[in-house]
Write a protein that holds these residues in place. Structure first.
Motif, short mmCIF file in Angstrom:
data_model
loop_
_atom_site.label_atom_id
_atom_site.label_comp_id
_atom_site.label_asym_id
_atom_site.label_seq_id
_atom_site.Cartn_x
_atom_site.Cartn_y
_atom_site.Cartn_z
N GLU A 1 -50.14 -38.66 26.74
CA GLU A 1 -49.06 -39.14 25.84
C GLU A 1 -49.52 -40.68 26.00
OE1 GLU A 1 -47.22 -39.66 22.51
OE2 GLU A 1 -48.01 -37.75 23.03
N HIS A 2 -49.36 -41.13 27.06
CA HIS A 2 -49.43 -42.40 27.28
C HIS A 2 -50.87 -42.66 26.89
CE1 HIS A 2 -50.01 -45.82 30.71
NE2 HIS A 2 -49.63 -46.26 29.70
N ILE A 3 -52.10 -41.98 27.05
CA ILE A 3 -53.41 -42.49 26.62
C ILE A 3 -53.49 -42.39 25.17
CG2 ILE A 3 -55.73 -41.85 26.39
CD1 ILE A 3 -55.33 -40.55 29.22
N ARG A 4 -52.54 -41.58 24.42
CA ARG A 4 -52.49 -41.34 22.81
C ARG A 4 -51.77 -42.77 22.53
NH1 ARG A 4 -52.71 -36.85 20.12
NH2 ARG A 4 -52.08 -35.64 22.07
N ARG A 5 -50.57 -43.07 22.99
CA ARG A 5 -49.98 -44.18 22.56
C ARG A 5 -50.82 -45.27 22.66
NH1 ARG A 5 -45.64 -42.18 25.47
NH2 ARG A 5 -46.01 -43.92 26.92
N ALA B 1 -55.78 -32.60 25.36
CA ALA B 1 -55.02 -33.16 24.46
C ALA B 1 -55.27 -33.43 23.03
CB ALA B 1 -54.58 -34.61 25.00
N GLY B 2 -56.61 -33.32 22.65
CA GLY B 2 -57.15 -33.58 21.35
C GLY B 2 -57.49 -35.01 21.07
N LEU B 3 -57.97 -35.72 22.22
CA LEU B 3 -57.98 -37.10 21.98
C LEU B 3 -59.21 -37.36 21.93
CD1 LEU B 3 -55.38 -38.34 24.54
CD2 LEU B 3 -55.32 -38.73 22.09
N ALA C 1 -57.12 -44.07 14.83
CA ALA C 1 -56.67 -43.11 13.77
C ALA C 1 -56.96 -41.80 14.06
CB ALA C 1 -57.13 -43.62 12.32
N PRO C 2 -56.13 -40.84 14.54
CA PRO C 2 -56.16 -39.31 14.77
C PRO C 2 -56.83 -38.68 13.70
CG PRO C 2 -53.95 -39.78 14.54
CD PRO C 2 -54.62 -41.28 14.49
N PRO C 3 -57.70 -37.62 13.76
CA PRO C 3 -58.00 -37.00 12.60
C PRO C 3 -57.05 -36.32 11.77
CG PRO C 3 -58.93 -35.79 14.55
CD PRO C 3 -58.10 -37.36 15.03
N VAL D 1 -64.11 -44.88 29.09
CA VAL D 1 -64.21 -46.03 28.55
C VAL D 1 -64.03 -45.95 26.97
CG1 VAL D 1 -65.21 -48.27 27.81
CG2 VAL D 1 -65.30 -47.34 30.22
N TYR D 2 -63.40 -46.54 26.18
CA TYR D 2 -63.24 -46.46 24.77
C TYR D 2 -63.59 -48.00 24.45
CZ TYR D 2 -60.74 -42.21 24.87
OH TYR D 2 -60.12 -40.87 25.19
N ARG D 3 -64.82 -48.03 24.07
CA ARG D 3 -65.28 -49.58 23.88
C ARG D 3 -64.73 -50.25 22.48
NH1 ARG D 3 -71.48 -50.09 25.92
NH2 ARG D 3 -71.98 -47.92 26.39
N ARG D 4 -64.65 -49.53 21.52
CA ARG D 4 -64.08 -50.10 20.15
C ARG D 4 -62.59 -50.67 20.49
NH1 ARG D 4 -66.45 -48.11 14.87
NH2 ARG D 4 -68.06 -48.88 15.85
N PRO D 5 -61.89 -49.78 20.83
CA PRO D 5 -60.56 -50.28 20.74
C PRO D 5 -59.91 -50.95 22.27
CG PRO D 5 -60.55 -47.80 21.42
CD PRO D 5 -61.96 -48.44 20.85
#
Length: 230
Positions: free
Chosen positions: A202-206, A121-123, A214-216, A146-150
């Protein structure tokens, strides 16, 4: 014995021809080594299954590795890559692709599939099976992806999380602690992984966007390159 086929429920026989393999013993049975076994699977598995098999072979036990009579990992990462690079039979290209996508840390095939869904998904790629903490450094348990910072946790919610009462209660306490510490928890069920992957992505992206991700920027088009050079 060459040519002898295994005939029993739940076992499928596949002939792979003459493949040199190191024989090792697992649970009292002589079997081919993990790297060779993985390579021979290329003739009958798709890419995602090959990645899941590689992740399984690379898995490192967290608890009591010294006392485990069958220590993990079953193969080291560089060894797996080397086998894929020099495998001389059908499936070499698939092996190289799967090796590039494999990671240390996925504890189950569903975690692997969920990670691949996220990547496609480009995440950004999450960390795998790492310990999470609150602002005081207190442990909040271990998370699948896990995404630690967010402070975003993504995990697959399999049936064992509901049918095992002890596991269910432990999960509920852990999730409550994560919410209290400001984490977002995304629990993906079977439908979200296999039937509605786009909706899950999309749920993960939102969620990541609401947490400051911030997406590249998209790659420049020919028109934008021309305007920069003008």
């Amino acid at each position: 014995m060459r040519g002898a086929r295994v005939r029993t429920d739940g076992v499928a026989f596949h002939e792979v021809g003459d493949v040199m393999a190191t024989i090792t013993v697992r649970f009292g049975l002589p079997v081919s080594d993990a790297a060779t076994t993985w390579c021979t699977l290329a003739s009958c598995l798709g890419t995602d299954d090959l990645v899941a098999a590689a992740d399984g072979a690379l898995w490192v036990e967290r608890e009591h590795p010294v006392y485990n009579p069958h220590p993990r990992p079953l193969v080291e990462r560089n060894e797996l890559n080397g086998y894929a690079e020099h495998f001389g039979r059908r499936g070499r290209r698939a092996l190289l692709a799967a090796a590039a996508l494999s990671r240390v840390g996925a504890a189950s095939p569903t975690e692997t599939r969920l990670r691949l869904l996220i990547l496609r998904a480009g995440l950004p790629e999450p960390e795998l099976n790492v310990e999470m903490h609150d602002d005081r450094g207190r442990s909040l348990g271990w998370g699948d992806l896990v995404y630690r910072r967010p402070r975003v946790l993504v995990e697959y919610d399999g049936d064992q999380h509901r049918t095992d009462t002890t596991q269910y209660e432990r999960d509920q306490t852990r999730i409550a602690d994560l919410y209290d510490a400001g984490w977002s928890v995304i629990r993906v069920r079977k439908k979200g992984l296999f039937r509605d992957p786009a909706q899950t992505a999309e749920h993960i992206r939102r969620t990541l966007l609401t947490r400051g991700y911030a997406p590249p920027p998209p790659p420049p088009t020919d028109a934008s390159r021309a305007s920069l050079l003008a």
